[in-house]
Design an enzyme around this catalytic site. Structure first.
Site, PDB file in Angstrom:
ATOM      1  N   SER A 137       0.837  -1.190   0.000  1.00 15.36           N
ATOM      2  CA  SER A 137       0.000   0.000   0.000  1.00 15.36           C
ATOM      3  C   SER A 137       0.880   1.251   0.000  1.00 15.36           C
ATOM      4  CB  SER A 137      -0.964  -0.036   1.182  1.00 15.36           C
ATOM      5  OG  SER A 137      -2.009   0.890   1.010  1.00 15.36           O
ATOM      6  N   ASP A 197      -9.035  -6.481  -5.053  1.00  9.61           N
ATOM      7  CA  ASP A 197      -8.630  -5.318  -4.268  1.00  9.61           C
ATOM      8  C   ASP A 197      -9.477  -4.119  -4.696  1.00  9.61           C
ATOM      9  OD1 ASP A 197      -7.352  -3.145  -3.064  1.00  9.61           O
ATOM     10  OD2 ASP A 197      -5.338  -3.889  -3.485  1.00  9.61           O
ATOM     11  N   HIS A 257      -7.578  -5.824  -0.465  1.00 11.34           N
ATOM     12  CA  HIS A 257      -6.356  -5.045  -0.274  1.00 11.34           C
ATOM     13  C   HIS A 257      -5.547  -5.526   0.929  1.00 11.34           C
ATOM     14  CE1 HIS A 257      -3.777  -1.554  -0.794  1.00 11.34           C
ATOM     15  NE2 HIS A 257      -3.912  -1.262   0.487  1.00 11.34           N
TER      16      HIS A 257
END
Length: 718
Positions: free
Chosen positions: A166, A310, A338
């Site tokens: 991320s 995701d 995610h």
């Protein structure tokens, strides 16, 4: 002569540039993690004078880091783990199964380094609710640069692996692009090469939640929104469905509430907003000639991991950048979406273990990436795949040419190529100059000066490259650095000096930050570092101060050091608005498309730091400077002063006052008969006052690529 009225010197909202370190939350004894069976260092290190990507100067940056495991004697077993948005330095806790004894990242063999990112609230410098202006806006590029400085401080040249998911994946990509020669392996999980519209949208909702709900309820709501982007509908349905708790509430609602409250207890809302702001401006290809140019040099050492389903960063956005640069792409199946990079630890561990094994087989990278060598066609300015042809080692007259590597072909680089051509025409018996390679960010951009230089035979066919690692070889005598900035430029300059290649640069920002260190490196390797073009364009002030021609026993240096700001103030005095004056300067080539550094005085400050270093022997980055540039308020004042018959000039000065050096850059009122008032247009003026020579005055063109290129040419042939 008078400076700004006191009312205009008062600090403005958001103008504070002294950074603040938010204290790291201290876990309670009941929740403190168990002591690990390996060595642990949990420390905070301080860096001074950090220059951010946007040009802001931060006097102090604290970085809280945790090192689990011991760095070996070769210092080649460090794994840099980059945390996500709200992560902490306790990587072994939030990535259990990936980090641990016998795991892919094993602290009994590896040294696992995790630092709280710049802007965070786990002990590193960042804005906070109590001090929201403590840190200027920053980017993922800044976060990567600070991590590189941390590695430097630990004596680690090249970590075994850099990895993160991320936001941590974004910073991992920026580290790879900024420091390709330090990357042995990198794994980016669930992160795009540039922020996506979906990511912007989620962040906009979270930002609005904080704005409406405040530091507590707003942050809790933002976290709840974020959790919905981190998980998939299927995972929520399987885990909760319509199940209710004993109190009668839906369990999924209580789960969201709990995550919101947990984050409020340990995180700062202002820091959260600043971090998602950094994510929003994330773009690895920005300023580097696009994605392929940015990541091409590390493609064979880079792995992108995408997660089908995701909702925040779909697997397609990871696959796209991986394929675009020919990096390895791995799919990570997960019902969680995610958050799969945190929850699918067995699968993630396998990916990380493979990357570690591959990285262990590599030394510090010295290879050149496979990038198509590009040539600018002299007639059409188009790009073709013509192989590069080498310039002759000796000319027909038997004189060995001066072999130059040119980094950057913008205003200064293009003007320099023009001057090389004019010099060859006017002085045919002079030692010829051959530009062996030209490094550019965007090879598709038309460059008439480069096309003309190729036609003249100064630059060989196929000399245009986008890979910085291809620029410097044993066939180069001089590196001319004209790309600006302090990341790639610093790497190129330091590499050249270490290889014994002479360096000519006009990079005032780099010298203002690293000048004395670079000069020391040049002395160590016995090569020259010349930078006449870094200060005041065509005025030979650097050479005069370095050589003593400007006098010895210097006690004061003052000057109009930025031609752009001087031109703008002249136009304001003639009746133009600030916006009109800037537009005029841009149209005439006296101002960049983004004139911020000229107008806010940062450009002048960089030059003043260099002059302070040369004249007084101080470390450039250590100089404390009081600075105020040109904004709407000062422009209005300048217009009023002009109506009264005087002028306002942006004057920089450094002088001995007692036992200290005092440096200032301030809009200053001068009378119409003062010599400063007669410095018009894009010109500079410098006055050096010394015990031996009294006051010496230097004046000349300061703005525009040609003025700077002339100074660079003098350094190249001097």
């Amino acid at each position: 002569m008078s400076t700004l009225p006191p009312s205009l010197l008062a600090p403005r909202v958001g103008a504070q540039r002294v950074a603040h370190r938010t204290a790291a939350p201290v876990p309670s004894r009941a929740h403190a993690p168990a002591a690990p069976a390996w060595a642990v260092r949990d420390e905070t290190i301080t860096f001074r004078d950090v220059i951010l990507d946007a040009g802001d100067h931060v006097e102090r940056v604290d970085v809280h880091y945790r090192l689990e495991g011991a760095i070996n004697a070769a210092r080649d077993n460090v794994v840099l783990v980059v945390h996500a948005l709200t992560g902490t330095v306790h990587a072994a806790d939030w990535w259990k199964g990936v980090i641990g004894e016998g795991a892919a990242l094993d602290p009994t063999k590896h040294a696992i380094l995790c630092a709280n990112l710049l802007g965070g609230c786990n002990g590193s410098t960042g804005p906070s609710t109590s001090d929201p202006d403590a840190l200027p806006p920053f980017s993922t590029r800044d976060q990567a640069a600070v991590l590189a400085r941390l590695l430097d401080a630990l004596g680690v040249t090249s970590p075994l692996l850099v990895c993160g998911g991320s936001l941590g994946g974004m910073v991992t990509l920026e580290f790879a692009a900024s420091f390709p020669d330090r990357v042995r392996g990198a794994v980016c999980l669930a992160a795009p090469a540039a922020q996506t519209a979906q990511g912007l949208a989620w962040n906009a909702i979270m930002r609005r939640a904080i704005a409406l709900g405040g530091d507590r309820d707003g942050l809790a709501l933002a976290r709840m929104v974020g959790m919905l982007s981190y998980r998939t509908p299927e995972s929520l349905e399987r885990r909760f469905g319509r199940s209710q708790s004993s109190g009668g509430g839906f369990q999924v609602n209580e789960w969201l509430d709990a995550h919101g409250e947990k984050l409020v207890a340990r995180f700062d809302a202002t820091s959260y907003g600043a971090l998602i702001d950094a994510m929003d401006v994330h773009d690895v290809g920005r300023g580097r000639g696009g994605l392929a140019a940015a990541l091409g040099p590390v493609a064979d050492r880079l792995t992108g991991v995408g997660i089908p389903g995701d909702l925040l960063y779909p697997d397609s956005c990871v696959r796209e950048w991986a394929q675009a640069v020919s990096a390895r792409y791995v799919e990570l199946p997960s019902i969680h979406g995610h958050d799969g990079f945190l929850l699918e630890t067995e699968r993630v561990a396998k990916i990380i273990a493979e990357a570690v094994t591959a990285a262990e087989s590599r030394t510090v990278p010295t290879r050149k990436s496979v990038v198509v060598t590009e040539t600018v066609n002299a007639r059409s300015n188009s790009v073709s795949n013509t192989p590069r042809t080498a310039a002759p080692s000796v000319t027909a007259s038997g004189v060995k040419p001066l072999r130059v590597a040119l980094a950057g072909c913008g205003h200064v680089g293009g003007s320099l190529l023009d001057l090389f051509g004019e010099r060859a025409a006017q002085f045919p018996d002079a030692r010829p100059i051959h530009v062996e390679r030209v490094l550019v960010r965007d090879p598709s951009r038309p460059r008439p000066a480069l096309a003309q230089a190729i036609a003249r035979g100064i630059v060989p066919a196929g000399a245009v490259i986008t890979d910085a690692t291809e620029l410097l070889d044993d066939d180069i005598d001089v590196l001319v650095e004209a790309i600006g900035g302090t990341t790639t430029a610093r790497t190129l300059v330091e590499t050249a000096l270490r290889r014994g290649i002479r360096v000519v640069t006009a990079n005032k920002a780099l010298l203002g930050e690293r000048g004395s260190a670079l000069q020391a490196l040049a002395r160590t390797t016995g090569v020259r570092l010349d930078f006449e073009g870094a200060v005041c364009g065509a005025i030979p002030i650097v050479r005069c101060v370095r050589s003593g021609l400007a006098g010895v026993g210097i006690n004061k240096v003052s000057g109009i050091l930025n031609g752009t700001s001087n031109f703008v103030l002249e136009k304001v005095a003639e009746g133009q608005s600030l916006a009109e004056a800037v537009a005029t300067a841009q149209r005439l080539g006296y101002a960049e498309a983004d004139p911020t550094r000229d107008l806010n005085g940062q450009d002048a400050e960089d030059k003043l730091r260099i002059l302070a270093w040369l004249a007084f022997g101080v470390e450039p980055a250590s100089l404390r400077v009081t600075r105020r540039g040109i904004d709407a308020e000062t422009a209005a004042w300048a217009a009023r002063v002009a109506a009264e018959g005087d002028r306002v000039k942006l004057i920089a000065s450094i002088a001995r006052e007692g036992n200290e050096l005092v440096a200032r850059i301030l809009p200053t009122r001068v009378t119409s008969d003062d010599a400063w008032a007669h410095v018009t247009g894009p010109y500079n003026r410098v006055v050096v006052e010394s015990e031996s020579a009294g006051a010496l005055v230097f004046q000349g063109a300061g703005a525009g690529g040609l003025a700077t290129a002339g100074a660079v040419l003098a350094d190249v042939v001097g």
